[in-house]
Motif scaffolding. Structure first.
Motif, short mmCIF file in Angstrom:
data_model
loop_
_atom_site.label_atom_id
_atom_site.label_comp_id
_atom_site.label_asym_id
_atom_site.label_seq_id
_atom_site.Cartn_x
_atom_site.Cartn_y
_atom_site.Cartn_z
N TRP A 59 0.83 -1.22 0.00
CA TRP A 59 0.00 0.00 0.00
C TRP A 59 0.86 1.26 0.00
O TRP A 59 0.61 2.20 0.73
CB TRP A 59 -1.02 0.00 1.15
CG TRP A 59 -2.44 -0.05 0.65
CD1 TRP A 59 -2.86 -0.08 -0.64
CD2 TRP A 59 -3.64 -0.08 1.44
NE1 TRP A 59 -4.22 -0.14 -0.71
CE2 TRP A 59 -4.74 -0.13 0.54
CE3 TRP A 59 -3.90 -0.06 2.81
CZ2 TRP A 59 -6.07 -0.16 0.98
CZ3 TRP A 59 -5.22 -0.09 3.24
CH2 TRP A 59 -6.29 -0.14 2.33
N TRP A 60 1.91 1.23 -0.84
CA TRP A 60 2.70 2.42 -1.17
C TRP A 60 3.59 2.90 -0.01
O TRP A 60 3.97 4.06 0.04
CB TRP A 60 1.82 3.60 -1.64
CG TRP A 60 0.66 3.21 -2.50
CD1 TRP A 60 0.50 2.02 -3.18
CD2 TRP A 60 -0.51 3.97 -2.78
NE1 TRP A 60 -0.69 2.01 -3.86
CE2 TRP A 60 -1.34 3.19 -3.63
CE3 TRP A 60 -0.93 5.25 -2.40
CZ2 TRP A 60 -2.57 3.65 -4.10
CZ3 TRP A 60 -2.16 5.70 -2.87
CH2 TRP A 60 -2.97 4.91 -3.72
N VAL A 61 3.89 2.02 0.92
CA VAL A 61 4.67 2.48 2.07
C VAL A 61 6.12 1.98 2.07
O VAL A 61 7.03 2.69 2.47
CB VAL A 61 3.99 2.11 3.41
CG1 VAL A 61 2.62 2.76 3.52
CG2 VAL A 61 3.90 0.62 3.65
N ASN A 118 -0.30 9.58 10.70
CA ASN A 118 -0.68 8.97 9.42
C ASN A 118 -0.92 10.05 8.39
O ASN A 118 -0.95 11.24 8.71
CB ASN A 118 -1.90 8.05 9.58
CG ASN A 118 -3.15 8.80 9.96
OD1 ASN A 118 -3.73 9.49 9.13
ND2 ASN A 118 -3.56 8.69 11.21
N GLY A 119 -1.09 9.63 7.14
CA GLY A 119 -1.21 10.60 6.05
C GLY A 119 -2.41 11.52 6.20
O GLY A 119 -2.32 12.73 5.95
N SER A 120 -3.53 10.96 6.62
CA SER A 120 -4.74 11.78 6.76
C SER A 120 -4.54 12.86 7.82
O SER A 120 -4.94 14.02 7.62
CB SER A 120 -5.94 10.90 7.16
OG SER A 120 -6.09 9.85 6.26
N SER A 151 -8.82 13.93 -6.88
CA SER A 151 -7.74 13.86 -5.89
C SER A 151 -8.11 12.96 -4.71
O SER A 151 -9.27 12.64 -4.48
CB SER A 151 -7.46 15.26 -5.36
OG SER A 151 -8.64 15.76 -4.75
N TYR A 152 -7.08 12.58 -3.97
CA TYR A 152 -7.27 11.78 -2.76
C TYR A 152 -6.30 12.30 -1.70
O TYR A 152 -5.10 12.42 -1.96
CB TYR A 152 -6.98 10.30 -3.03
CG TYR A 152 -7.10 9.45 -1.78
CD1 TYR A 152 -8.34 8.98 -1.36
CD2 TYR A 152 -5.97 9.14 -1.02
CE1 TYR A 152 -8.46 8.22 -0.20
CE2 TYR A 152 -6.08 8.39 0.14
CZ TYR A 152 -7.32 7.93 0.54
OH TYR A 152 -7.44 7.18 1.68
N HIS A 153 -6.83 12.60 -0.51
CA HIS A 153 -5.95 13.09 0.56
C HIS A 153 -6.16 12.38 1.88
O HIS A 153 -5.67 12.85 2.91
CB HIS A 153 -6.13 14.61 0.71
CG HIS A 153 -5.75 15.37 -0.52
ND1 HIS A 153 -4.44 15.48 -0.94
CD2 HIS A 153 -6.49 15.99 -1.47
CE1 HIS A 153 -4.38 16.17 -2.07
NE2 HIS A 153 -5.62 16.48 -2.43
N GLY A 154 -6.91 11.28 1.86
CA GLY A 154 -7.10 10.52 3.09
C GLY A 154 -8.57 10.29 3.37
O GLY A 154 -9.45 10.84 2.70
N GLU A 261 2.56 15.07 -0.18
CA GLU A 261 3.59 14.14 -0.67
C GLU A 261 3.48 12.79 0.03
O GLU A 261 4.44 12.01 0.04
CB GLU A 261 4.99 14.73 -0.44
CG GLU A 261 5.29 15.97 -1.28
CD GLU A 261 6.24 15.69 -2.45
OE1 GLU A 261 6.66 14.53 -2.64
OE2 GLU A 261 6.57 16.66 -3.19
N VAL A 262 2.32 12.51 0.62
CA VAL A 262 2.17 11.27 1.40
C VAL A 262 2.50 10.03 0.55
O VAL A 262 3.22 9.14 1.00
CB VAL A 262 0.75 11.18 2.00
CG1 VAL A 262 0.50 9.81 2.61
CG2 VAL A 262 0.57 12.26 3.07
N ALA A 263 2.01 10.02 -0.70
CA ALA A 263 2.27 8.84 -1.54
C ALA A 263 3.57 8.96 -2.33
O ALA A 263 4.27 7.97 -2.54
CB ALA A 263 1.10 8.61 -2.49
N VAL A 264 3.89 10.16 -2.79
CA VAL A 264 5.00 10.31 -3.73
C VAL A 264 6.33 10.67 -3.08
O VAL A 264 7.37 10.66 -3.75
CB VAL A 264 4.67 11.34 -4.84
CG1 VAL A 264 3.60 10.81 -5.76
CG2 VAL A 264 4.27 12.68 -4.24
C1 LIG Z 1 -2.55 7.34 1.49
C2 LIG Z 1 -2.68 8.79 1.27
C3 LIG Z 1 -3.16 9.63 2.28
C4 LIG Z 1 -3.68 9.10 3.59
O1 LIG Z 1 -2.72 8.46 4.34
P1 LIG Z 1 -3.18 7.43 5.50
O2 LIG Z 1 -1.92 7.13 6.20
O3 LIG Z 1 -3.75 6.25 4.76
O4 LIG Z 1 -4.18 8.13 6.32
C5 LIG Z 1 -3.18 11.00 2.05
N1 LIG Z 1 -2.76 11.50 0.88
C6 LIG Z 1 -2.31 10.73 -0.12
C7 LIG Z 1 -1.84 11.37 -1.38
C8 LIG Z 1 -2.27 9.35 0.03
O5 LIG Z 1 -1.85 8.57 -0.98
#
Ligand SMILES: *Cc1c(COP(=O)(O)O)cnc(C)c1O
Length: 454
Positions: A59-61, A118-120, A151-154, A261-264
Protein backbone atom coordinates in the motif's frame (compact mmCIF):
# COMPACT_ATOMS: atom_id res chain seq x y z
CA UNK A 1 1.18 -20.22 22.23
CA UNK A 2 -1.91 -19.07 20.41
CA UNK A 3 -0.04 -17.56 17.47
CA UNK A 4 0.85 -21.11 16.55
CA UNK A 5 -2.75 -22.07 15.97
CA UNK A 6 -3.09 -23.53 12.52
CA UNK A 7 -4.09 -21.14 9.82
CA UNK A 8 -7.46 -22.56 8.73
CA UNK A 9 -8.63 -21.96 12.31
CA UNK A 10 -7.16 -18.49 12.25
CA UNK A 11 -8.90 -17.70 8.98
CA UNK A 12 -12.17 -18.73 10.59
CA UNK A 13 -11.41 -16.34 13.44
CA UNK A 14 -10.64 -13.65 10.89
CA UNK A 15 -14.10 -14.14 9.40
CA UNK A 16 -15.58 -14.03 12.86
CA UNK A 17 -13.77 -11.02 14.32
CA UNK A 18 -12.03 -8.86 11.72
CA UNK A 19 -13.30 -6.12 9.40
CA UNK A 20 -10.70 -5.24 6.73
CA UNK A 21 -10.28 -1.80 5.11
CA UNK A 22 -11.51 -1.17 1.55
CA UNK A 23 -12.73 -4.77 1.47
CA UNK A 24 -16.15 -6.23 0.75
CA UNK A 25 -16.00 -8.94 3.40
CA UNK A 26 -18.58 -11.05 1.58
CA UNK A 27 -15.98 -11.63 -1.17
CA UNK A 28 -14.23 -13.80 1.43
CA UNK A 29 -17.22 -15.87 2.47
CA UNK A 30 -16.10 -18.65 0.16
CA UNK A 31 -12.51 -17.69 -0.70
CA UNK A 32 -9.68 -17.10 1.74
CA UNK A 33 -7.90 -13.86 2.41
CA UNK A 34 -4.24 -13.97 1.48
CA UNK A 35 -2.50 -14.97 4.71
CA UNK A 36 1.00 -13.51 4.82
CA UNK A 37 3.41 -14.99 7.31
CA UNK A 38 6.79 -13.65 6.34
CA UNK A 39 8.25 -10.73 4.44
CA UNK A 40 11.77 -10.19 3.16
CA UNK A 41 13.12 -7.71 0.62
CA UNK A 42 10.59 -7.29 -2.18
CA UNK A 43 8.91 -10.59 -1.37
CA UNK A 44 5.93 -11.61 0.73
CA UNK A 45 5.40 -15.26 1.70
CA UNK A 46 2.08 -16.83 2.55
CA UNK A 47 1.46 -19.56 5.11
CA UNK A 48 1.86 -22.25 2.44
CA UNK A 49 5.28 -20.86 1.54
CA UNK A 50 4.18 -19.28 -1.76
CA UNK A 51 6.17 -16.20 -2.68
CA UNK A 52 4.77 -12.95 -4.10
CA UNK A 53 6.41 -9.79 -5.38
CA UNK A 54 5.15 -6.87 -3.29
CA UNK A 55 4.51 -4.75 -6.40
CA UNK A 56 2.56 -2.07 -4.51
CA UNK A 57 5.06 -1.74 -1.65
CA UNK A 58 2.38 -2.85 0.84
CA UNK A 59 0.00 0.00 0.00
CA UNK A 60 2.70 2.42 -1.17
CA UNK A 61 4.67 2.48 2.07
CA UNK A 62 7.66 0.16 1.77
CA UNK A 63 10.94 1.73 0.67
CA UNK A 64 14.03 -0.44 1.26
CA UNK A 65 12.33 -3.84 1.12
CA UNK A 66 10.83 -5.75 4.04
CA UNK A 67 12.76 -6.57 7.21
CA UNK A 68 15.83 -4.59 6.20
CA UNK A 69 18.41 -5.54 8.85
CA UNK A 70 19.35 -1.93 9.62
CA UNK A 71 15.71 -0.92 10.09
CA UNK A 72 15.12 -3.87 12.41
CA UNK A 73 18.25 -3.00 14.40
CA UNK A 74 17.12 0.62 14.72
CA UNK A 75 13.87 -0.61 16.27
CA UNK A 76 15.63 -2.87 18.79
CA UNK A 77 18.14 -0.14 19.69
CA UNK A 78 15.41 2.41 20.29
CA UNK A 79 13.09 0.25 22.41
CA UNK A 80 15.94 -0.23 24.86
CA UNK A 81 15.99 3.55 25.44
CA UNK A 82 12.43 4.94 25.25
CA UNK A 83 9.33 3.23 23.89
CA UNK A 84 7.00 6.19 23.91
CA UNK A 85 6.56 9.53 25.62
CA UNK A 86 4.15 12.41 25.04
CA UNK A 87 5.45 15.16 22.75
CA UNK A 88 3.56 18.11 24.20
CA UNK A 89 6.07 20.05 26.29
CA UNK A 90 8.47 17.07 26.12
CA UNK A 91 11.08 16.25 23.53
CA UNK A 92 13.46 13.40 22.71
CA UNK A 93 16.60 12.71 20.73
CA UNK A 94 15.25 11.01 17.58
CA UNK A 95 12.31 13.42 17.32
CA UNK A 96 14.73 16.36 17.23
CA UNK A 97 17.24 14.79 14.88
CA UNK A 98 14.60 13.64 12.41
CA UNK A 99 13.06 17.13 12.27
CA UNK A 100 16.51 18.56 11.50
CA UNK A 101 17.04 15.98 8.77
CA UNK A 102 13.61 16.55 7.21
CA UNK A 103 14.26 20.28 7.04
CA UNK A 104 17.63 19.60 5.37
CA UNK A 105 16.26 17.31 2.65
CA UNK A 106 12.94 19.04 1.93
CA UNK A 107 12.46 21.99 -0.44
CA UNK A 108 14.28 25.16 0.64
CA UNK A 109 12.16 27.27 3.01
CA UNK A 110 10.30 24.49 4.81
CA UNK A 111 11.83 24.97 8.24
CA UNK A 112 9.42 23.60 10.83
CA UNK A 113 8.16 20.07 11.42
CA UNK A 114 4.88 19.13 13.12
CA UNK A 115 4.53 15.38 13.71
CA UNK A 116 1.43 13.22 13.61
CA UNK A 117 0.89 9.56 12.84
CA UNK A 118 -0.68 8.97 9.42
CA UNK A 119 -1.21 10.60 6.05
CA UNK A 120 -4.74 11.78 6.76
CA UNK A 121 -3.72 13.52 9.98
CA UNK A 122 -0.77 15.17 8.21
CA UNK A 123 -3.36 16.68 5.85
CA UNK A 124 -5.75 17.61 8.68
CA UNK A 125 -2.89 19.46 10.38
CA UNK A 126 -2.13 21.48 7.24
CA UNK A 127 -5.84 22.34 6.84
CA UNK A 128 -6.18 23.53 10.43
CA UNK A 129 -2.90 25.45 10.41
CA UNK A 130 -3.84 27.26 7.20
CA UNK A 131 -7.30 28.09 8.56
CA UNK A 132 -5.94 29.38 11.85
CA UNK A 133 -3.16 31.32 10.09
CA UNK A 134 -5.66 33.42 8.14
CA UNK A 135 -7.87 33.90 11.17
CA UNK A 136 -4.91 35.27 13.12
CA UNK A 137 -3.89 37.49 10.24
CA UNK A 138 -7.16 39.38 10.00
CA UNK A 139 -8.46 37.39 7.01
CA UNK A 140 -11.44 35.69 8.68
CA UNK A 141 -13.17 35.18 5.34
CA UNK A 142 -10.45 32.85 4.06
CA UNK A 143 -12.12 29.59 5.08
CA UNK A 144 -12.53 27.57 1.88
CA UNK A 145 -10.21 24.94 0.48
CA UNK A 146 -9.58 24.03 -3.13
CA UNK A 147 -8.55 20.62 -4.45
CA UNK A 148 -8.02 19.01 -7.84
CA UNK A 149 -10.68 16.85 -9.44
CA UNK A 150 -9.94 13.17 -8.92
CA UNK A 151 -7.74 13.86 -5.89
CA UNK A 152 -7.27 11.78 -2.76
CA UNK A 153 -5.95 13.09 0.56
CA UNK A 154 -7.10 10.52 3.09
CA UNK A 155 -10.21 9.04 4.67
CA UNK A 156 -10.81 11.23 7.73
CA UNK A 157 -13.60 13.74 7.29
CA UNK A 158 -11.39 16.79 6.82
CA UNK A 159 -9.11 15.05 4.33
CA UNK A 160 -12.15 13.54 2.62
CA UNK A 161 -13.64 17.02 2.21
CA UNK A 162 -10.76 17.62 -0.21
CA UNK A 163 -11.24 14.36 -2.08
CA UNK A 164 -12.44 14.25 -5.65
CA UNK A 165 -13.04 10.54 -6.27
CA UNK A 166 -16.76 9.91 -6.79
CA UNK A 167 -16.76 6.29 -5.68
CA UNK A 168 -15.10 7.06 -2.34
CA UNK A 169 -16.42 10.49 -1.55
CA UNK A 170 -19.90 11.07 -3.00
CA UNK A 171 -21.68 9.06 -0.32
CA UNK A 172 -20.23 11.21 2.45
CA UNK A 173 -20.91 14.50 0.75
CA UNK A 174 -23.23 15.82 3.49
CA UNK A 175 -20.38 15.53 5.99
CA UNK A 176 -17.89 17.48 3.90
CA UNK A 177 -16.99 21.10 4.68
CA UNK A 178 -17.12 23.90 2.10
CA UNK A 179 -14.56 23.29 -0.57
CA UNK A 180 -14.47 23.14 -4.37
CA UNK A 181 -12.44 21.52 -7.10
CA UNK A 182 -10.43 22.84 -10.03
CA UNK A 183 -9.43 20.83 -13.12
CA UNK A 184 -7.21 17.84 -12.74
CA UNK A 185 -4.63 17.53 -15.46
CA UNK A 186 -5.23 13.77 -15.68
CA UNK A 187 -6.16 13.81 -19.34
CA UNK A 188 -2.59 14.63 -20.35
CA UNK A 189 -1.25 11.20 -19.74
CA UNK A 190 -1.31 9.86 -23.29
CA UNK A 191 0.65 12.68 -24.77
CA UNK A 192 4.26 13.69 -24.75
CA UNK A 193 4.50 16.29 -21.98
CA UNK A 194 6.43 18.70 -24.20
CA UNK A 195 3.96 18.77 -27.06
CA UNK A 196 2.15 21.92 -28.07
CA UNK A 197 -1.29 20.44 -27.31
CA UNK A 198 -0.28 19.61 -23.77
CA UNK A 199 1.06 23.13 -23.24
CA UNK A 200 -2.21 24.55 -24.45
CA UNK A 201 -4.20 22.31 -22.13
CA UNK A 202 -2.08 23.22 -19.13
CA UNK A 203 -2.61 26.87 -19.90
CA UNK A 204 -6.31 26.26 -20.30
CA UNK A 205 -6.54 24.52 -16.90
CA UNK A 206 -4.42 27.16 -15.21
CA UNK A 207 -6.63 29.83 -16.73
CA UNK A 208 -9.68 28.15 -15.20
CA UNK A 209 -7.98 27.99 -11.79
CA UNK A 210 -7.06 31.66 -12.07
CA UNK A 211 -10.68 32.60 -12.87
CA UNK A 212 -11.74 30.91 -9.62
CA UNK A 213 -9.01 32.70 -7.71
CA UNK A 214 -9.94 36.08 -9.21
CA UNK A 215 -13.57 35.59 -8.25
CA UNK A 216 -13.03 34.49 -4.65
CA UNK A 217 -9.38 34.49 -3.50
CA UNK A 218 -10.47 36.42 -0.42
CA UNK A 219 -12.45 33.33 0.68
CA UNK A 220 -9.81 30.71 -0.11
CA UNK A 221 -7.36 29.55 2.56
CA UNK A 222 -5.42 26.96 0.56
CA UNK A 223 -5.10 24.77 -2.49
CA UNK A 224 -4.04 21.17 -1.90
CA UNK A 225 -2.42 18.95 -4.54
CA UNK A 226 -0.81 15.55 -4.92
CA UNK A 227 2.36 16.62 -6.73
CA UNK A 228 2.82 14.95 -10.16
CA UNK A 229 0.86 11.76 -9.48
CA UNK A 230 -2.77 11.41 -8.46
CA UNK A 231 -2.26 7.97 -7.05
CA UNK A 232 -5.57 6.76 -5.57
CA UNK A 233 -7.45 8.53 -8.37
CA UNK A 234 -6.00 6.00 -10.83
CA UNK A 235 -2.24 6.69 -10.93
CA UNK A 236 -2.55 9.70 -13.22
CA UNK A 237 0.77 11.35 -13.91
CA UNK A 238 0.76 15.01 -14.93
CA UNK A 239 3.43 17.43 -16.15
CA UNK A 240 5.70 19.49 -13.92
CA UNK A 241 4.48 22.68 -15.60
CA UNK A 242 1.03 22.31 -14.07
CA UNK A 243 2.53 22.05 -10.61
CA UNK A 244 4.71 25.13 -11.19
CA UNK A 245 1.71 27.03 -12.58
CA UNK A 246 -0.42 26.23 -9.53
CA UNK A 247 2.36 27.28 -7.16
CA UNK A 248 2.68 30.61 -8.98
CA UNK A 249 -1.06 31.27 -8.92
CA UNK A 250 -1.21 30.58 -5.18
CA UNK A 251 1.60 33.05 -4.59
CA UNK A 252 -0.04 35.67 -6.81
CA UNK A 253 -3.45 35.42 -5.08
CA UNK A 254 -2.23 34.89 -1.48
CA UNK A 255 -3.49 31.34 -1.17
CA UNK A 256 -1.55 28.67 0.70
CA UNK A 257 -0.16 25.84 -1.40
CA UNK A 258 -0.31 22.45 0.35
CA UNK A 259 1.74 19.66 -1.25
CA UNK A 260 0.45 16.26 -0.19
CA UNK A 261 3.59 14.14 -0.67
CA UNK A 262 2.17 11.27 1.40
CA UNK A 263 2.27 8.84 -1.54
CA UNK A 264 5.00 10.31 -3.73
CA UNK A 265 7.54 11.42 -1.11
CA UNK A 266 10.75 9.60 -0.23
CA UNK A 267 12.10 8.73 -3.63
CA UNK A 268 9.09 7.15 -5.28
CA UNK A 269 9.27 9.44 -8.33
CA UNK A 270 13.06 9.38 -8.63
CA UNK A 271 13.58 12.56 -6.59
CA UNK A 272 13.35 12.69 -2.80
CA UNK A 273 10.09 14.65 -3.15
CA UNK A 274 7.91 15.14 -6.23
CA UNK A 275 8.09 18.91 -5.65
CA UNK A 276 11.84 18.64 -6.34
CA UNK A 277 11.10 17.90 -10.02
CA UNK A 278 9.42 21.31 -10.21
CA UNK A 279 11.92 23.06 -7.87
CA UNK A 280 9.06 24.61 -5.92
CA UNK A 281 8.51 25.18 -2.22
CA UNK A 282 4.98 24.67 -0.93
CA UNK A 283 3.72 26.51 2.16
CA UNK A 284 2.93 23.13 3.71
CA UNK A 285 4.23 19.69 2.83
CA UNK A 286 2.54 16.54 4.18
CA UNK A 287 4.57 13.33 4.42
CA UNK A 288 3.88 9.88 5.82
CA UNK A 289 3.81 6.37 4.21
CA UNK A 290 7.48 6.02 3.16
CA UNK A 291 8.83 8.21 5.96
CA UNK A 292 9.60 5.21 8.18
CA UNK A 293 10.56 3.07 5.17
CA UNK A 294 6.97 1.81 5.47
CA UNK A 295 7.47 0.02 8.75
CA UNK A 296 5.83 2.11 11.48
CA UNK A 297 3.10 4.77 11.48
CA UNK A 298 4.46 8.31 11.46
CA UNK A 299 3.66 11.51 9.60
CA UNK A 300 4.86 15.08 9.46
CA UNK A 301 3.51 18.39 8.22
CA UNK A 302 6.34 20.74 7.29
CA UNK A 303 5.76 24.47 6.97
CA UNK A 304 7.55 27.75 6.34
CA UNK A 305 8.76 30.24 8.95
CA UNK A 306 6.03 32.60 7.83
CA UNK A 307 3.35 30.13 8.92
CA UNK A 308 5.14 29.21 12.14
CA UNK A 309 5.78 32.83 13.13
CA UNK A 310 2.06 33.64 12.89
CA UNK A 311 1.47 31.26 15.83
CA UNK A 312 4.48 32.35 17.90
CA UNK A 313 3.31 34.80 20.52
CA UNK A 314 2.63 35.37 24.21
CA UNK A 315 0.45 32.59 25.61
CA UNK A 316 -2.31 35.02 26.57
CA UNK A 317 -2.83 35.97 22.92
CA UNK A 318 -4.26 32.50 22.28
CA UNK A 319 -2.37 31.60 19.14
CA UNK A 320 -1.28 28.15 20.30
CA UNK A 321 -1.95 25.43 17.73
CA UNK A 322 -4.21 23.24 19.85
CA UNK A 323 -3.83 19.99 17.99
CA UNK A 324 -2.00 16.76 18.76
CA UNK A 325 -2.24 13.00 18.60
CA UNK A 326 -1.42 10.45 21.27
CA UNK A 327 1.42 8.99 19.23
CA UNK A 328 2.83 12.28 17.92
CA UNK A 329 6.55 11.87 17.18
CA UNK A 330 6.78 8.34 18.60
CA UNK A 331 10.47 7.70 19.45
CA UNK A 332 10.63 4.28 17.77
CA UNK A 333 9.01 5.58 14.58
CA UNK A 334 11.30 8.64 14.46
CA UNK A 335 14.35 6.43 15.09
CA UNK A 336 13.34 4.22 12.18
CA UNK A 337 12.76 7.24 9.94
CA UNK A 338 16.24 8.55 10.75
CA UNK A 339 17.78 5.19 9.95
CA UNK A 340 15.84 5.03 6.68
CA UNK A 341 17.19 8.42 5.60
CA UNK A 342 20.70 7.26 6.49
CA UNK A 343 20.17 4.22 4.26
CA UNK A 344 19.11 6.57 1.44
CA UNK A 345 22.57 8.14 1.69
CA UNK A 346 24.66 5.05 2.39
CA UNK A 347 23.10 2.91 -0.33
CA UNK A 348 22.68 5.76 -2.86
CA UNK A 349 19.03 4.87 -3.15
CA UNK A 350 17.96 7.80 -5.35
CA UNK A 351 20.74 7.06 -7.82
CA UNK A 352 19.60 3.43 -7.99
CA UNK A 353 15.96 4.46 -8.55
CA UNK A 354 16.82 6.93 -11.30
CA UNK A 355 18.94 4.36 -13.11
CA UNK A 356 16.43 1.52 -12.84
CA UNK A 357 13.45 3.76 -13.61
CA UNK A 358 14.78 4.04 -17.17
CA UNK A 359 14.69 0.28 -17.34
CA UNK A 360 11.19 0.14 -15.89
CA UNK A 361 10.04 2.64 -18.51
CA UNK A 362 11.43 0.50 -21.35
CA UNK A 363 9.92 -2.64 -19.88
CA UNK A 364 6.39 -1.32 -19.35
CA UNK A 365 6.23 0.16 -22.85
CA UNK A 366 5.83 -3.37 -24.17
CA UNK A 367 2.44 -3.66 -22.44
CA UNK A 368 1.10 -1.46 -25.26
CA UNK A 369 1.22 -4.50 -27.55
CA UNK A 370 -1.66 -6.09 -25.65
CA UNK A 371 -4.96 -5.49 -27.37
CA UNK A 372 -6.79 -4.51 -24.16
CA UNK A 373 -4.07 -2.40 -22.55
CA UNK A 374 -4.01 1.36 -22.89
CA UNK A 375 -2.49 4.49 -21.33
CA UNK A 376 0.82 2.98 -20.27
CA UNK A 377 2.54 5.55 -18.06
CA UNK A 378 5.51 5.74 -15.70
CA UNK A 379 7.43 8.10 -13.42
CA UNK A 380 10.31 6.94 -11.26
CA UNK A 381 9.34 3.64 -9.66
CA UNK A 382 5.63 4.10 -10.35
CA UNK A 383 4.04 2.66 -13.50
CA UNK A 384 0.46 1.95 -14.57
CA UNK A 385 -1.84 1.01 -17.42
CA UNK A 386 -5.58 0.62 -17.90
CA UNK A 387 -7.30 -2.49 -19.21
CA UNK A 388 -10.18 -1.77 -21.54
CA UNK A 389 -12.77 -3.79 -23.36
CA UNK A 390 -12.13 -1.76 -26.51
CA UNK A 391 -9.16 0.54 -26.39
CA UNK A 392 -9.85 2.29 -29.72
CA UNK A 393 -13.34 3.25 -28.60
CA UNK A 394 -12.17 3.83 -25.01
CA UNK A 395 -14.75 1.38 -23.77
CA UNK A 396 -14.32 0.05 -20.22
CA UNK A 397 -15.14 -3.49 -19.16
CA UNK A 398 -18.57 -3.75 -17.51
CA UNK A 399 -18.00 -3.23 -13.80
CA UNK A 400 -19.71 -6.52 -12.86
CA UNK A 401 -16.94 -8.41 -14.71
CA UNK A 402 -14.55 -7.06 -12.05
CA UNK A 403 -11.65 -7.40 -14.42
CA UNK A 404 -9.30 -5.72 -11.93
CA UNK A 405 -10.19 -8.29 -9.28
CA UNK A 406 -9.68 -11.11 -11.80
CA UNK A 407 -6.23 -9.72 -12.52
CA UNK A 408 -5.50 -9.60 -8.80
CA UNK A 409 -6.48 -13.25 -8.36
CA UNK A 410 -4.59 -14.42 -11.43
CA UNK A 411 -1.61 -12.36 -10.30
CA UNK A 412 -1.43 -14.38 -7.09
CA UNK A 413 -1.13 -17.59 -9.14
CA UNK A 414 1.83 -15.97 -10.93
CA UNK A 415 3.59 -14.84 -7.75
CA UNK A 416 2.53 -11.22 -7.97
CA UNK A 417 0.65 -9.16 -5.47
CA UNK A 418 -1.05 -6.76 -7.89
CA UNK A 419 -3.84 -4.80 -6.31
CA UNK A 420 -5.55 -2.88 -9.10
CA UNK A 421 -7.44 0.36 -8.64
CA UNK A 422 -10.59 -0.52 -10.56
CA UNK A 423 -9.33 -1.42 -14.04
CA UNK A 424 -6.00 0.31 -13.56
CA UNK A 425 -3.08 -2.03 -12.98
CA UNK A 426 -0.09 -0.39 -11.38
CA UNK A 427 3.27 -0.88 -9.75
CA UNK A 428 4.57 1.19 -6.86
CA UNK A 429 7.80 -0.73 -6.43
CA UNK A 430 9.99 -0.86 -3.34
CA UNK A 431 13.02 1.31 -4.12
CA UNK A 432 15.39 -1.63 -3.70
CA UNK A 433 13.82 -3.56 -6.62
CA UNK A 434 16.61 -4.63 -8.98
CA UNK A 435 16.72 -4.54 -12.76
CA UNK A 436 16.32 -8.30 -12.90
CA UNK A 437 13.36 -8.25 -10.53
CA UNK A 438 11.71 -5.52 -12.63
CA UNK A 439 12.05 -7.75 -15.70
CA UNK A 440 10.61 -10.70 -13.83
CA UNK A 441 7.65 -8.67 -12.52
CA UNK A 442 6.83 -7.40 -16.03
CA UNK A 443 7.23 -10.90 -17.47
CA UNK A 444 4.84 -12.38 -14.89
CA UNK A 445 2.34 -9.56 -15.43
CA UNK A 446 2.29 -10.43 -19.13
CA UNK A 447 1.51 -14.02 -18.25
CA UNK A 448 -1.43 -12.80 -16.18
CA UNK A 449 -2.75 -10.71 -19.09
CA UNK A 450 -2.38 -13.64 -21.52
CA UNK A 451 -4.12 -16.02 -19.15
CA UNK A 452 -7.11 -13.68 -19.07
CA UNK A 453 -7.07 -13.21 -22.84
CA UNK A 454 -6.25 -9.53 -22.60
C1 LIG B 1 -2.55 7.34 1.49
C2 LIG B 1 -2.68 8.79 1.27
C3 LIG B 1 -3.16 9.63 2.28
C4 LIG B 1 -3.68 9.10 3.59
O1 LIG B 1 -2.72 8.46 4.34
P1 LIG B 1 -3.18 7.43 5.50
O2 LIG B 1 -1.92 7.13 6.20
O3 LIG B 1 -3.75 6.25 4.76
O4 LIG B 1 -4.18 8.13 6.32
C5 LIG B 1 -3.18 11.00 2.05
N1 LIG B 1 -2.76 11.50 0.88
C6 LIG B 1 -2.31 10.73 -0.12
C7 LIG B 1 -1.84 11.37 -1.38
C8 LIG B 1 -2.27 9.35 0.03
O5 LIG B 1 -1.85 8.57 -0.98
Amino acid sequence: MFIHQNYPDLLEKDRKYVWHPFTQMKDYESRDLLFIDKAEGVYLYDVDGNCYYDTNSSWWVNIHGHCHPRINQAISRQVKEIDHVMFSGITHRTGILLAEKLVQISPEGLNKVFYSDNGSTAVEVAIKMSFQYWLQNGKQKKQKFVYLENSYHGDTIGAMSLGGIESYHALFHPLRFASFSVPSPQFFMEEDASSEIVKQRINHCLHEVEQHFISCADEIAALIVEPLIQMAGGVHIYPVDYLIGLRNLCTKYHIHFIADEVAVGFGRTGQMFACDHARITPDFMCVSKGITAGVLPLAATLCTDEIYDAFYDDFARRKTFTHGHSFTGNPIATAVALESLQIFEDEQVLYHVQKNAVHLQEQVKSFEDFSHVSNVRQLGFVAAFDVMKDKEKKLAFPSNERIGFQIYETGLQEGLLLRPLGDTIYYVLPLCTTKKQIEDIVHRTKRVLRKLGL
